[in-house]
Scaffold this motif. Structure first.
Motif: not given
Lengths: 228, 228
Positions: A213, B212-214, B219, A180-181, B181, A168-170, B177, B205-206, A209, A216-217, B216-217, B209, B174
């Motif tokens: 992120l 999806a990243l957040l 949880g 960015a992070l 992002l 699901a990631l680009e 971030s 699309a962004l 951190h 898992s992400g 999974s990241g 992305h 968080v």
């Protein structure tokens, strides 16, 4: 152009070498980099750069000739080695063997470590690369960011095809997300340190951190992993 | 100060109201916001702002009196409503009921949607809030970012204590971030669109992305969830 009196002529002007004259050149380059980070390249005069290290504007002209050549030198000799430290280990031939998630988390970790040793980099990145009209943007993109970014993007897409990275990631955005992070929090540390929460927030805490992120992400979510 | 001829006197100067004169005030405020985003507040003269909407510098003085009051108005009347759209639904009384991961992913989604409708915001954020010396930074922090950020940080810490959010994450980071992002990729879209990969990369699309990243990241990782 004749060199100012008492400055030895470097054998290859514009190139670093272990000669006494290059100490002046290095100091001017450090001063330029620090001033560009603090107040922006457009707002920094050659006289200011010279004054910062108690040299004359003629020396700046002697070592860098034009403003464009000074900007080139900052990118090639100050930013370039930093980018190499961050991205080199991910792009080396042997790096294919490591997992894609580890490769990306490693990029983030090295970006944080490297920027801690070069605290001028995050603000310079905001001012001169991220901001529209930044004077170092196009140089950075052509010489480092686009060619290296492309290799990293290709590797991420391949890892997605193998099921190693969340589909699901680009791929392009993964690379942008890592920058960015890491660099944005460093450039704005004086702001978010004002959020009242117990405990000192240093670069190690930020590294934990971001690693948590991203680890898992980026990974394939458990449900998709089970069904493959 | 006497109003320029032909401009009706607003009943409450400095406040928007549905009166003909406020159309001029709104246009000046829009022009100021756009110019600050494009070239920075420090580089923008009151004359430029007036010219952009074919009014006179006297009108800018009439409606905003001082440069500081103009900066206040941009923050309160242009940036403020945008921050409310993004953070309001996460801070409302009913919002406690939603899961913390959904709350954070919702913040990110609304930030992307809102910035798409206000394309001046990401570059303004980079120039005037993120960059050291940005003229809107302190106003933004005091009025919006710190008070709202504190509520969000407290909520994230509480969700970590309940086991809803990965305990390896830093609550303050968080929030940072999420901003990184979303706003950084928007501010640099013209750069990363040059990375050659098939497929157009738009805000949808962004959004996919980042969600999806957040998701999974943020949880709690499966192993920790199992053992609780």
């Amino acid at each position: 152009m004749r060199p100012p009196a008492s400055i030895p002529v470097p054998r290859r002007p514009g190139r670093p070498a272990n000669q006494p004259g290059n100490d002046h050149r290095d100091r001017l380059l450090d001063a330029a980099t620090a001033l560009f980070a603090r107040q922006g390249a457009a707002a920094t005069s050659l006289t200011q750069i010279a004054r910062a290290v108690e040299l004359t504007p003629a020396m700046v002209h002697y070592y860098f000739r034009t403003r464009d050549q000074l900007l080139d030198a900052v990118v090639d000799e100050r930013i370039g080695p930093l980018i190499e430290r961050v991205t080199g280990p991910a792009l080396d031939n042997g790096a294919e063997a490591q997992g894609a998630v580890e490769m990306i988390v490693g990029l983030a970790r090295r970006m944080l470590q490297t920027a801690e040793q070069a605290p001028w980099f995050p603000p310079l990145w905001i001012r001169e690369i991220v901001s529209d009209g930044g004077l170092l943007r196009e140089r950075m993109l052509q010489r480092f960011a686009l060619p290296r970014g492309q290799v990293i993007v290709t590797r991420i897409a391949a890892a997605q095809a193998r099921g190693e990275i969340n589909p699901a990631l680009e791929p392009r955005m993964v690379f942008v997300s890592v920058l960015a992070l890491t660099l944005l929090p460093l450039a704005t540390a004086s702001i978010w340190r004002r959020l009242p929460e117990p405990g000192h927030l240093d670069t190690d805490a930020l590294a934990r951190h971001v690693s948590a992120l991203l680890t898992s992400g980026l990974g394939t979510p458990p449900t998709e992993r089970d069904s493959s």
